[in-house]
Design an enzyme around this catalytic site. Structure first.
Site, PDB file in Angstrom:
ATOM      1  N   ASN A 207       0.865  -1.177   0.000  1.00 41.55           N
ATOM      2  CA  ASN A 207       0.000   0.000   0.000  1.00 41.55           C
ATOM      3  C   ASN A 207       0.907   1.234   0.000  1.00 41.55           C
ATOM      4  O   ASN A 207       1.458   1.594   1.031  1.00 41.55           O
ATOM      5  CB  ASN A 207      -0.897  -0.032   1.251  1.00 41.55           C
ATOM      6  CG  ASN A 207      -1.753   1.211   1.395  1.00 41.55           C
ATOM      7  OD1 ASN A 207      -1.842   2.019   0.468  1.00 41.55           O
ATOM      8  ND2 ASN A 207      -2.389   1.358   2.549  1.00 41.55           N
ATOM      9  N   TRP A 208       1.050   1.831  -1.178  1.00 38.43           N
ATOM     10  CA  TRP A 208       1.987   2.961  -1.294  1.00 38.43           C
ATOM     11  C   TRP A 208       1.417   4.246  -0.683  1.00 38.43           C
ATOM     12  O   TRP A 208       2.127   5.235  -0.558  1.00 38.43           O
ATOM     13  CB  TRP A 208       2.325   3.210  -2.767  1.00 38.43           C
ATOM     14  CG  TRP A 208       3.141   2.128  -3.414  1.00 38.43           C
ATOM     15  CD1 TRP A 208       3.485   0.905  -2.883  1.00 38.43           C
ATOM     16  CD2 TRP A 208       3.728   2.162  -4.724  1.00 38.43           C
ATOM     17  NE1 TRP A 208       4.226   0.181  -3.779  1.00 38.43           N
ATOM     18  CE2 TRP A 208       4.397   0.933  -4.932  1.00 38.43           C
ATOM     19  CE3 TRP A 208       3.741   3.100  -5.753  1.00 38.43           C
ATOM     20  CZ2 TRP A 208       5.068   0.630  -6.113  1.00 38.43           C
ATOM     21  CZ3 TRP A 208       4.419   2.800  -6.942  1.00 38.43           C
ATOM     22  CH2 TRP A 208       5.076   1.579  -7.108  1.00 38.43           C
ATOM     23  N   LYS A 209       0.125   4.248  -0.385  1.00 38.73           N
ATOM     24  CA  LYS A 209      -0.547   5.441   0.159  1.00 38.73           C
ATOM     25  C   LYS A 209      -0.294   6.633  -0.780  1.00 38.73           C
ATOM     26  O   LYS A 209      -0.211   6.444  -2.000  1.00 38.73           O
ATOM     27  CB  LYS A 209      -0.099   5.695   1.592  1.00 38.73           C
ATOM     28  CG  LYS A 209      -0.262   4.445   2.460  1.00 38.73           C
ATOM     29  CD  LYS A 209      -0.118   4.681   3.930  1.00 38.73           C
ATOM     30  CE  LYS A 209      -0.299   3.373   4.674  1.00 38.73           C
ATOM     31  NZ  LYS A 209      -0.234   3.522   6.129  1.00 38.73           N
TER      32      LYS A 209
ATOM     33  N   HIS B 106      -9.643   1.569   4.580  1.00 35.39           N
ATOM     34  CA  HIS B 106      -8.409   1.688   5.358  1.00 35.39           C
ATOM     35  C   HIS B 106      -8.659   2.644   6.522  1.00 35.39           C
ATOM     36  O   HIS B 106      -9.415   3.613   6.384  1.00 35.39           O
ATOM     37  CB  HIS B 106      -7.287   2.219   4.459  1.00 35.39           C
ATOM     38  CG  HIS B 106      -5.948   2.164   5.114  1.00 35.39           C
ATOM     39  ND1 HIS B 106      -5.555   3.072   6.057  1.00 35.39           N
ATOM     40  CD2 HIS B 106      -4.932   1.274   4.992  1.00 35.39           C
ATOM     41  CE1 HIS B 106      -4.343   2.762   6.487  1.00 35.39           C
ATOM     42  NE2 HIS B 106      -3.943   1.668   5.853  1.00 35.39           N
TER      43      HIS B 106
ATOM     44  N   GLU C  82      -7.041   4.973   7.670  1.00 36.28           N
ATOM     45  CA  GLU C  82      -6.757   6.383   7.373  1.00 36.28           C
ATOM     46  C   GLU C  82      -7.950   7.036   6.672  1.00 36.28           C
ATOM     47  O   GLU C  82      -8.210   8.229   6.857  1.00 36.28           O
ATOM     48  CB  GLU C  82      -5.477   6.486   6.528  1.00 36.28           C
ATOM     49  CG  GLU C  82      -4.244   6.205   7.383  1.00 36.28           C
ATOM     50  CD  GLU C  82      -3.044   5.681   6.617  1.00 36.28           C
ATOM     51  OE1 GLU C  82      -3.047   5.705   5.373  1.00 36.28           O
ATOM     52  OE2 GLU C  82      -2.094   5.226   7.286  1.00 36.28           O
TER      53      GLU C  82
ATOM     54  N   GLU D 226      -5.833  -4.640  10.522  1.00 35.46           N
ATOM     55  CA  GLU D 226      -4.797  -3.643  10.782  1.00 35.46           C
ATOM     56  C   GLU D 226      -5.128  -2.883  12.060  1.00 35.46           C
ATOM     57  O   GLU D 226      -5.955  -1.940  12.025  1.00 35.46           O
ATOM     58  CB  GLU D 226      -4.714  -2.644   9.622  1.00 35.46           C
ATOM     59  CG  GLU D 226      -4.353  -3.269   8.298  1.00 35.46           C
ATOM     60  CD  GLU D 226      -3.753  -2.235   7.349  1.00 35.46           C
ATOM     61  OE1 GLU D 226      -2.629  -2.457   6.904  1.00 35.46           O
ATOM     62  OE2 GLU D 226      -4.401  -1.215   7.085  1.00 35.46           O
TER      63      GLU D 226
ATOM     64  N   GLY E  37       2.223   2.224  10.986  1.00 35.89           N
ATOM     65  CA  GLY E  37       3.277   3.234  10.918  1.00 35.89           C
ATOM     66  C   GLY E  37       3.948   3.533  12.244  1.00 35.89           C
ATOM     67  O   GLY E  37       4.725   4.484  12.337  1.00 35.89           O
TER      68      GLY E  37
ATOM     69  N   SER F 255       2.986  -2.080  10.472  1.00 35.54           N
ATOM     70  CA  SER F 255       4.414  -2.180  10.794  1.00 35.54           C
ATOM     71  C   SER F 255       5.045  -3.511  10.391  1.00 35.54           C
ATOM     72  O   SER F 255       5.974  -3.993  11.051  1.00 35.54           O
ATOM     73  CB  SER F 255       4.646  -1.899  12.289  1.00 35.54           C
ATOM     74  OG  SER F 255       4.238  -0.591  12.615  1.00 35.54           O
TER      75      SER F 255
ATOM     76  N   GLY G  36       2.786  -1.195   4.366  1.00 39.13           N
ATOM     77  CA  GLY G  36       2.796   0.229   4.054  1.00 39.13           C
ATOM     78  C   GLY G  36       4.197   0.729   3.782  1.00 39.13           C
ATOM     79  O   GLY G  36       4.738   0.554   2.689  1.00 39.13           O
TER      80      GLY G  36
HETATM   81  P1  PGA Z   1       2.645   0.366   7.731  1.00 43.56           P
HETATM   82  O1  PGA Z   1       1.203   0.627   7.037  1.00 43.56           O
HETATM   83  O2  PGA Z   1       3.166  -0.932   7.180  1.00 43.56           O
HETATM   84  O3  PGA Z   1       3.461   1.551   7.348  1.00 43.56           O
HETATM   85  O4  PGA Z   1       2.378   0.279   9.205  1.00 43.56           O
HETATM   86  C1  PGA Z   1       0.319  -0.423   6.794  1.00 43.56           C
HETATM   87  C2  PGA Z   1      -0.973   0.098   6.230  1.00 43.56           C
HETATM   88  O5  PGA Z   1      -1.412   1.179   6.642  1.00 43.56           O
HETATM   89  O6  PGA Z   1      -1.595  -0.535   5.352  1.00 43.56           O
END
Ligand code: PGA
Length: 259
Positions: free
Chosen positions: A22-24, A109, A111, A179, A185, A217, A238
Site C-alpha cells: 500500500n503505497w498510500k 483503510h 486512514e 490492521e 506506521g 508495521s 505500508g
Molecule cells: P505500515 O502501514 O506498514 O506503514 O504500518 C500499513 C498500512 O497502513 O496498510
C-alpha cells in the site's frame, strides 16, 4: 510431481499468501516507475511463492500497470466510490480502476475511516461497487488503541467485519486486512497470540478460505513470524513497500515450493 511445501505454509497450501504493498500518497512518476520496474524484474526472474500486489496512488496506476506486465504482479487501487460514474468530483469508481488494469481495491483503510469519516456503511457500499466491477475487495478492519486498552478489540473488529462486508462474499471476491490502528506506521505490533486471536475471530465470520492479511508495521524482520501465525494469509505492507529491497524481502519470506 507432488509439491512439497515448507511446514509454515499452512494457508499457502490452500491459497497462496498475498503480499500487498500500500503505497498510500507516495511517489511521483519517476519514483513509482523505478520501484515497480525493480520489483517486476525480480518477479520475472525469481520464483516467488506468494501472490504480489501493488497499490500505488491513482496517478501511477497506468504507469505501474505497464511496468509489471508479464511479471505476475497484480495491480490494485486504494479506494473507490460506490457509484460507477457521475458528478463526484475527485472520486474514482471501481469500474475506472478495473479499466486501468486493477484486480483489487483496498477499501475502508483506517486512514480513510478516520480522515474522511468513512463509516462501515460506506465501506459496505464501496465493497459492493468493487464486486460489481469484478474487483477483489480488500476490506480493512482494526481496533483503535482505546478499544484495545478497554478490552474491546475482538468486539470492534467483528462489528466492522459484519457491517462492512455485504452479502455475497466469497473467498475469491473478498480479502480482509486486519490492521490495528495503533500499529500502523508506529513500529509497534500486537503479540503473536493476539494477532492469532483476532484472525481466528475474523475467520469465523467470513467464508472459509478467505484470506486475512495482517497489516501494521510489517517489515522484512518480522514478516516470517507473522506469516506463520494460524489464519494469517498474507500481509498489507505500508512503509516497507516503498523500498524495493524491503518489499522484496517480505515477499521472499517463504521460499517457493519444491517440485
Ligand atoms: P505500515 O502501514 O506498514 O506503514 O504500518 C500499513 C498500512 O497502513 O496498510
Amino acid at each position: 510431481m507432488r509439491t512439497v511445501w515448507p511446514p509454515a505454509t499452512k494457508i499457502a497450501a490452500q491459497r497462496r499468501i498475498l503480499i500487498a504493498g500500500n503505497w498510500k500518497m507516495n511517489g511521483l512518476r519517476a519514483d513509482g516507475v523505478r520501484l515497480a520496474c525493480n520489483l517486476a524484474e525480480r518477479a520475472r526472474i525469481n520464483d516467488v511463492a506468494c501472490e504480489l500486489l501493488l497499490c500505488p496512488p491513482a496517478t501511477l496506476l497506468s504507469l505501474v500497470g505497464a511496468a509489471i506486465v508479464g511479471s505476475g504482479i497484480q495491480l490494485g487501487g486504494q479506494d473507490c466510490h460506490p457509484a460507477a460514474a457521475g458528478p463526484f468530483t475527485g472520486s474514482i469508481s471501481a469500474e475506472m480502476l478495473r479499466d486501468a488494469g486493477c484486480t483489487h481495491v483496498i477499501i475502508g483503510h483506517s486512514e480513510r475511516r478516520s480522515a474522511y469519516g468513512e463509516s462501515d456503511a460506506d465501506v459496505q457500499a464501496k465493497t459492493a461497487a468493487a464486486w460489481r466491477a469484478g474487483l477483489t475487495a480488500i476490506v480493512c478492519v482494526g481496533e483503535t488503541r482505546e478499544e484495545r486498552v478497554s478490552g474491546r478489540t475482538i468486539e470492534a473488529i467483528i462489528r466492522q467485519v459484519s457491517r462492512s462486508v455485504p452479502d455475497g462474499a466469497t473467498a475469491d471476491n473478498l480479502v480482509i486486512a486486519y490492521e490495528p490502528v495503533w500499529a500502523i506506521g508506529s513500529g509497534q505490533l500486537p503479540k503473536h497470540g493476539e494477532i492469532g486471536e483476532a484472525h481466528a475471530a475474523i475467520a469465523a465470520n467470513i467464508p472459509p478460505a478467505t484470506r486475512i492479511l495482517y497489516g501494521g508495521s510489517v517489515n522484512a524482520r518480522n514478516a516470517l513470524d507473522i506469516l506463520r501465525i494460524t489464519d494469517v494469509g498474507g500481509a498489507l505492507v505500508g512503509s516497507a513497500s516503498l523500498c524495493a529491497d524491503d518489499f522484496w524481502a517480505v515477499a521472499k519470506t517463504f521460499p517457493p515450493p519444491i517440485h
